[in-house]
Scaffold this active site. Structure first.
Site, PDB file in Angstrom:
ATOM      1  N   ASP A  37       0.868  -1.169   0.000  1.00  0.00           N
ATOM      2  CA  ASP A  37       0.000   0.000   0.000  1.00  0.00           C
ATOM      3  C   ASP A  37       0.905   1.219   0.000  1.00  0.00           C
ATOM      4  OD1 ASP A  37      -3.250   0.222   0.829  1.00  0.00           O
ATOM      5  OD2 ASP A  37      -2.104   2.066   0.996  1.00  0.00           O
ATOM      6  N   ASN A  90      -5.220  -4.990  -6.805  1.00  0.00           N
ATOM      7  CA  ASN A  90      -6.419  -4.288  -6.363  1.00  0.00           C
ATOM      8  C   ASN A  90      -6.269  -2.765  -6.329  1.00  0.00           C
ATOM      9  OD1 ASN A  90      -8.915  -3.821  -4.495  1.00  0.00           O
ATOM     10  ND2 ASN A  90      -7.182  -3.121  -3.258  1.00  0.00           N
ATOM     11  N   TYR A 156     -11.552   6.467 -15.620  1.00  0.00           N
ATOM     12  CA  TYR A 156     -11.851   5.273 -14.826  1.00  0.00           C
ATOM     13  C   TYR A 156     -12.466   4.192 -15.706  1.00  0.00           C
ATOM     14  CZ  TYR A 156     -13.575   2.364 -11.004  1.00  0.00           C
ATOM     15  OH  TYR A 156     -13.810   1.315 -10.150  1.00  0.00           O
ATOM     16  N   LYS A 160     -10.657   0.570 -16.586  1.00  0.00           N
ATOM     17  CA  LYS A 160     -11.222  -0.706 -16.152  1.00  0.00           C
ATOM     18  C   LYS A 160     -11.578  -1.601 -17.347  1.00  0.00           C
ATOM     19  CE  LYS A 160     -10.803   0.007 -11.761  1.00  0.00           C
ATOM     20  NZ  LYS A 160      -9.851  -0.787 -10.946  1.00  0.00           N
ATOM     21  N   ILE A 189     -19.676  -0.938  -3.562  1.00  0.00           N
ATOM     22  CA  ILE A 189     -19.313  -1.655  -2.354  1.00  0.00           C
ATOM     23  C   ILE A 189     -19.223  -0.686  -1.182  1.00  0.00           C
ATOM     24  CG2 ILE A 189     -17.607  -3.198  -1.301  1.00  0.00           C
ATOM     25  CD1 ILE A 189     -19.052  -4.333  -3.811  1.00  0.00           C
ATOM     26  N   THR A 191     -17.535   0.690   1.403  1.00  0.00           N
ATOM     27  CA  THR A 191     -16.187   0.848   1.951  1.00  0.00           C
ATOM     28  C   THR A 191     -16.067   2.238   2.566  1.00  0.00           C
ATOM     29  OG1 THR A 191     -15.300   1.754  -0.119  1.00  0.00           O
ATOM     30  CG2 THR A 191     -15.218  -0.653   0.159  1.00  0.00           C
TER      31      THR A 191
END
Length: 250
Positions: A37, A90, A156, A160, A189, A191
């Protein structure tokens, strides 16, 4: 026996959200997990959570948009654990919300650098090591917007879609080398990133976009990623599997 017993796994963007959930799921299934990260505090928190639960994990700081860092992260993994069997690429970002005709080139470059070029760099060096191992499994985190538009997010959406295409190419090229490569397309999602940027009304509106009328959880995505990373999916490669509560079915 656990699904990933004696495997070495790597997760980028493992400090929070889906990445953390995947790292925890890998560890529960017996893998030794290397977490990368850009945020050291978050990455080390994930390692602590895993170790506190009896798992094995290690943190390496890395910028997933950098080819040099991706190469180094593979080298560190192999130096620490001797091999690399499983990866979940990810790390990603959304970028600013603007129509294509107003999108700044520097914003485009920044999103593409992390979301697409970063996945290529990761796969480039992971594949090299997996060939030495005699096999492996790569899971790339794409998005529902690898299939449908995300208005006001041209970089984006393009990135993707690119991840899905790259995944298919890798799958075909390495199928006979015992290396599988699949992509997962999460829908909306729940998060911290979503919670921190949307109020309750906006969250409910986003949830209502899916026929299930709810947001997904990072843990639900992690279960799918774990399946694709394991021998339970041994005949699955080149797939782009969407988990979106029915969003793209409408």
């Amino acid at each position: 026996m656990a699904l990933l017993e004696n495997k070495v796994a790597f997760v980028s963007g493992g400090g929070s959200g889906i990445g953390r959930a995947v790292a925890e799921a890998y560890a529960r299934e017996g893998a030794k997990v290397v977490i990368s990260d850009i945020n050291v505090e978050h990455g080390e928190e994930t390692v602590k959570v895993i170790k506190d639960s009896g798992g094995e994990a290690f943190f390496v700081k890395g910028d997933s948009s950098s080819a040099i860092d991706n190469k180094r992260m593979v080298e560190v993994t192999v130096s620490k654990y001797g091999r690399l069997d499983i990866t979940c690429n990810n790390a990603g970002m959304g970028g600013p919300a603007k129509p294509t005709g107003e999108y700044e080139p520097e914003d485009w470059d920044r999103v593409i650098a992390l979301n697409l070029s970063g996945v290529f760099y990761a796969c480039r060096y992971q594949l090299e090591q997996m060939e030495k191992n005699g096999g492996g499994s790569i899971v790339n985190i794409a998005s529902i917007h690898g299939q449908v538009a995300a208005p006001l997010s041209p970089a984006y959406t393009a990135s993707k879609h690119g991840v899905v295409g790259l995944t298919k190419n890798i799958a075909v090229e390495y199928a006979q080398k015992k290396i599988r490569c699949n992509a997962v397309g999460p829908g909306y999602i729940e998060t911290a990133l979503l919670k921190d940027n949307l109020n309750n009304d906006a969250m409910n509106a986003v949830a209502a976009k899916a026929p299930m009328n709810r947001l997904g959880t990072a843990e639900e995505i992690a279960e799918l990623v774990t399946f694709l990373s394991s021998e339970k999916s041994s005949f699955t490669t080149g797939s782009y599997i969407i988990a979106d509560g029915g969003y793209t079915a409408v």
